[in-house]
Write an enzyme that holds these catalytic residues in place. Structure first.
Site, PDB file in Angstrom:
ATOM      1  N   ASP A 249       0.865  -1.128   0.116  1.00 19.36           N
ATOM      2  CA  ASP A 249       0.006   0.013  -0.067  1.00 19.36           C
ATOM      3  C   ASP A 249       0.884   1.248   0.054  1.00 19.36           C
ATOM      4  O   ASP A 249       1.953   1.245   0.365  1.00 19.36           O
ATOM      5  CB  ASP A 249      -0.871   0.069   1.203  1.00 19.36           C
ATOM      6  CG  ASP A 249      -1.946  -0.978   1.208  1.00 19.36           C
ATOM      7  OD1 ASP A 249      -2.240  -1.656   0.122  1.00 19.36           O
ATOM      8  OD2 ASP A 249      -2.537  -1.303   2.328  1.00 19.36           O
ATOM      9  N   LYS A 271      -3.565   2.503  -1.855  1.00 12.66           N
ATOM     10  CA  LYS A 271      -4.792   3.008  -1.644  1.00 12.66           C
ATOM     11  C   LYS A 271      -4.952   3.889  -0.825  1.00 12.66           C
ATOM     12  O   LYS A 271      -4.401   3.729   0.294  1.00 12.66           O
ATOM     13  CB  LYS A 271      -5.704   1.918  -1.497  1.00 12.66           C
ATOM     14  CG  LYS A 271      -6.400   1.124  -2.539  1.00 12.66           C
ATOM     15  CD  LYS A 271      -7.207   0.002  -2.022  1.00 12.66           C
ATOM     16  CE  LYS A 271      -6.693  -0.827  -0.965  1.00 12.66           C
ATOM     17  NZ  LYS A 271      -7.617  -1.979  -0.190  1.00 12.66           N
ATOM     18  N   MET A 384      -8.856   7.236   9.266  1.00 10.42           N
ATOM     19  CA  MET A 384      -9.215   7.738   7.874  1.00 10.42           C
ATOM     20  C   MET A 384     -10.292   9.107   8.250  1.00 10.42           C
ATOM     21  O   MET A 384     -11.089   9.287   7.453  1.00 10.42           O
ATOM     22  CB  MET A 384      -9.771   6.885   7.146  1.00 10.42           C
ATOM     23  CG  MET A 384      -8.990   5.766   6.768  1.00 10.42           C
ATOM     24  SD  MET A 384      -9.712   4.399   5.803  1.00 10.42           S
ATOM     25  CE  MET A 384     -10.430   3.377   6.963  1.00 10.42           C
TER      26      MET A 384
HETATM   27  N1  SAH Z   1      -4.561  -1.078   8.596  1.00 12.32           N
HETATM   28  C1  SAH Z   1      -4.130   0.140   9.068  1.00 12.32           C
HETATM   29  C2  SAH Z   1      -5.251   1.292   8.827  1.00 12.32           C
HETATM   30  C3  SAH Z   1      -5.521   1.636   7.313  1.00 12.32           C
HETATM   31  S1  SAH Z   1      -6.518   2.950   7.307  1.00 12.32           S
HETATM   32  C4  SAH Z   1      -3.697   0.139  10.498  1.00 12.32           C
HETATM   33  O1  SAH Z   1      -3.892  -1.003  11.181  1.00 12.32           O
HETATM   34  O2  SAH Z   1      -3.140   1.251  11.218  1.00 12.32           O
HETATM   35  C5  SAH Z   1      -5.579   4.168   7.125  1.00 12.32           C
HETATM   36  C6  SAH Z   1      -5.621   5.228   8.264  1.00 12.32           C
HETATM   37  O3  SAH Z   1      -4.845   4.732   9.321  1.00 12.32           O
HETATM   38  C7  SAH Z   1      -5.377   6.657   7.842  1.00 12.32           C
HETATM   39  O4  SAH Z   1      -6.116   7.296   7.235  1.00 12.32           O
HETATM   40  C8  SAH Z   1      -4.846   7.141   9.293  1.00 12.32           C
HETATM   41  O5  SAH Z   1      -6.260   7.374   9.942  1.00 12.32           O
HETATM   42  C9  SAH Z   1      -4.400   5.973   9.997  1.00 12.32           C
HETATM   43  N2  SAH Z   1      -3.010   5.844  10.028  1.00 12.32           N
HETATM   44  C10 SAH Z   1      -2.037   4.875   9.338  1.00 12.32           C
HETATM   45  N3  SAH Z   1      -0.945   4.984   9.631  1.00 12.32           N
HETATM   46  C11 SAH Z   1      -0.864   6.346  10.447  1.00 12.32           C
HETATM   47  C12 SAH Z   1       0.376   7.099  10.883  1.00 12.32           C
HETATM   48  N4  SAH Z   1       1.740   6.754  10.657  1.00 12.32           N
HETATM   49  N5  SAH Z   1       0.168   8.071  11.518  1.00 12.32           N
HETATM   50  C13 SAH Z   1      -1.610   8.681  11.601  1.00 12.32           C
HETATM   51  N6  SAH Z   1      -2.262   7.760  11.265  1.00 12.32           N
HETATM   52  C14 SAH Z   1      -1.949   6.569  10.515  1.00 12.32           C
END
Ligand code: SAH
Length: 481
Positions: A249, A271, A384
Site C-alpha cells: 500500500d 490506496k 481515516m
Molecule cells: N491497517 C491500518 C489502517 C489503514 S486505514 C492500521 O492498522 O493502522 C488508514 C488510516 O490509518 C489513515 O487514514 C490514518 O487514520 C491511519 N494511519 C495509518 N498510519 C498512520 C500513521 N503513521 N499516522 C497516523 N495515522 C495513521
C-alpha cells in the site's frame, strides 16, 4: 551532494603509488599488500619496516619528494604525507591524469575513500560515512566485529568453492536463491561456528543431492506498522527478506520497504482513503497470478492487516482459490500513534475501553452508533478521519459528549515528520483546519488524549488550538442533520 559509489577494486598485480614513508604510509602499504598491489613508494625517507620491504624487493622506492611523473601508469595513488602542499599537489596531478586519489584524512581532496572494513576470509564489509564522519564508520565497524564471528569466512569459502556445482544443480535463479536461503537458515552456519567443516560439507553435498521440489506459491499478509521500521515484527522482516513479490500500500513507509529483499518485484497497489488507485479486484488478481506461478507474495499493509485493512476480504479470496496464506500482524495506527504521542489508550482514572472507529466516508459516518460513542470513560480512535472531523465533532456534541473532551490528532505517527495537535472537542475541526492536518492522521478522543501535553516524548511538543476569534468557533460549525 551525490553519494559515493561503493567499489571493491581488484588491485592484484596492478601498480599503485603511495606518496609518503611514515607510519600512515606503512598502514596503507600493509592494506595494499594484502590486496596484492604492486606498490611504488615515493618518499625522502622510510620507516624501518618500509625500508625492510624495499630492501627485500617487496615494493619499489623512489627516494625524494613527489614528482607528478610518478603517476604514469598507476591505477591509484594514496597521499600519506603530513605536508598539506604535497598532498594537494598529489591530488591535483592525479585529477589531471584521471587517476583516483586518496589523501589521508582529507575527504575534500580525495576522489576515493578507504572504508572501515570488517573482514572474515574473503568476506568483506566496508563502511563509509561519505568521508564526513569517519568516527561513525569506525564505531559501526567495531560493532560489526563483535556481531560477526569467524565462521562467516568459512561459510563464504565453502559456498565459493561449491558455487559452480550449485549453479549447475539450480540453473534457475529463483530456485537457486531458495536453495541458498534454506541452506543458510538451516544447520550449516552452526556447524561452521562449531568448527565442524566436514559435517558442513557433507550437509551441503546431501542438500545438493536431494530431489528438487517445486515450491508452492503462497501469500503472506504482513502488517508493516505505522512507519517507523523499528515497529516491524521479526516475522514481518523475515517475510520481506524471503519475498519474490511485494504488493504494498502507499501507506507503507519507504523506511520499511528499504528492509525488503532488493530484487523482489515491488508493486505499489496504493490506496488512500480518497482515491482507490488500484481496485481491490486487481490486487486479488495480482496475488493469484504470482502465487500460482510459485512465487512468495508478501501483501504488505500499513499498520495491521486486519484493522481497516481489508485483510479479511483478501484471505477469503485466497481461501476460495486454494492459495496457502499466512498472516503477520502489525502495530496498528491507534496503538502506535498513541504510544508515540504519549497517550495511554486506557488508564485507570480515565478510560476502561478503547474503540477503533473508521470515519472513512459519509456512509460509514452515518452507520456509527453516535450515542454509544459519546459515552464517557472510553477512548475513541478514529481512522481515516481527516475529511470527516466536522461531522465527528457535530455528532458527538449532539449526543452530549462534553465540549471539554480532549482530543489529539496525530499526523504521520511514528515517522520523522510526526505532528501532534491537541485541544478540546468544541474546536476540533477548526484546530485541524488551522494546522492543515493531512492524511495519514489519527484522531484520539477522550480524557487520555489530554495526557499528550505532558507525556509526549517523540518529536516536537503538541501544537494547540489557535487563539479564539471574536466569534465563538462553535457558531461557525455546520451541524449535522
Ligand atoms: N491497517 C491500518 C489502517 C489503514 S486505514 C492500521 O492498522 O493502522 C488508514 C488510516 O490509518 C489513515 O487514514 C490514518 O487514520 C491511519 N494511519 C495509518 N498510519 C498512520 C500513521 N503513521 N499516522 C497516523 N495515522 C495513521
Amino acid at each position: 551532494m551525490a553519494t559515493l559509489f561503493p567499489l571493491f577494486a581488484d588491485l592484484h598485480d596492478r601498480p599503485v603509488l603511495v606518496v609518503g614513508g611514515g607510519a600512515v604510509a606503512e598502514r596503507k602499504v600493509q592494506a595494499l599488500r594484502e590486496a596484492g598491489a604492486r606498490i611504488h613508494l615515493q618518499a625522502p625517507t622510510l620507516t624501518p619496516a618500509l625500508q625492510a620491504l624495499a630492501d627485500a624487493g617487496r615494493l619499489g622506492w623512489e627516494p625524494g619528494t613527489f614528482r607528478a611523473g610518478a603517476l604514469d601508469g598507476v591505477w591509484l595513488v594514496i597521499a600519506a604525507t603530513d605536508d598539506a602542499d604535497t598532498n594537494r599537489a598529489v591530488a591535483d596531478a592525479a585529477s589531471r591524469r584521471r587517476v583516483l586519489a586518496n589523501v589521508v584524512d582529507d575527504a575534500a581532496l580525495s576522489s576515493f575513500h578507504v572504508p572501515a572494513v570488517v573482514q572474515r576470509g574473503e568476506l568483506q564489509i566496508a563502511v563509509s560515512s561519505g568521508g564526513g564522519a569517519p568516527m561513525v564508520a569506525r564505531h559501526l565497524r567495531r560493532q560489526l566485529e563483535t556481531w560477526l564471528d569467524e565462521s562467516w569466512g568459512a561459510l563464504t569459502a565453502l559456498l565459493a568453492r561449491e558455487r559452480r556445482r550449485i549453479r549447475a544443480r539450480f540453473p534457475e535463479p529463483g530456485a537457486r536463491r531458495r536453495f541458498f536461503e534454506q541452506l543458510l537458515a538451516g544447520p550449516l552456519p552452526r556447524l561452521l561456528r562449531q568448527r565442524q567443516p566436514e559435517q558442513a560439507e557433507r550437509l551441503l553435498a546431501d542438500a545438493l543431492a536431494a530431489p528438487v521440489s517445486r515450491p508452492a506459491g503462497a501469500v503472506v499478509l504482513v502488517g508493516a506498522g505505522p512507519g517507523d521500521p523499528g515497529l516491524l515484527t521479526l516475522n514481518g522482516l523475515r517475510a520481506l527478506n524471503e519475498a519474490d513479490v511485494i504488493l504494498h500500500d502507499r501507506l507503507v513507509s519507504d523506511a520499511v520497504l528499504q528492509l525488503a529483499r532488493r530484487d523482489a518485484l515491488r508493486i505499489e497497489v496504493g490506496k488512500s482513503a480518497q482515491g482507490h488507485s488500484v481496485r481491490q479486484e486487481s490486487i486479488h488478481a495480482l496475488m493469484l497470478e504470482h502465487a500460482r506461478a510459485g512465487r512468495r507474495v508478501v501483501r504488505l499493509k500499513g499498520g495491521d492487516p486486519f484493522v481497516f485493512g481489508r485483510g479479511g476480504e483478501e484471505l477469503e479470496f485466497l481461501r476460495a482459490h486454494d492459495i496457502t496464506y499466512e498472516v503477520v500482524p502489525g502495530i496498528t495506527a491507534a496503538v502506535a500513534c498513541a504510544a508515540y504521542a504519549g497517550i495511554p489508550l486506557t488508564h485507570r482514572d480515565h478510560a476502561q475501553s478503547v474503540r477503533l472507529v473508521t470515519a472513512h466516508c459519509r456512509d460509514s459516518l452515518d452507520t456509527l452508533d453516535w450515542a454509544a460513542l459519546a459515552r464517557g470513560r472510553q477512548t475513541l480512535a478514529f481512522y481515516m478521519g481527516v475529511a470527516g472531523l466536522e461531522t465527528v465533532q457535530a455528532r458527538l456534541s449532539a449526543e452530549g459528549c462534553p465540549a471539554s473532551t480532549p482530543f489529539a490528532l496525530i499526523e504521520n505517527g511514528s515517522r520523522a515528520e510526526q505532528r501532534v495537535i491537541t485541544g478540546h472537542l468544541d474546536r476540533l475541526a477548526e484546530t485541524a483546519r488551522h494546522h492543515q492536518v493531512s492524511s495519514p492522521a489519527l484522531l484520539v478522543l477522550g480524557e487520555v488524549a489530554g495526557l499528550a501535553d505532558t507525556l509526549h516524548w517523540f518529536g516536537p511538543a503538541p501544537l494547540a488550538a489557535p487563539p479564539r476569534s471574536d466569534h465563538p468557533a462553535a457558531a461557525t460549525l455546520p451541524h449535522a442533520a
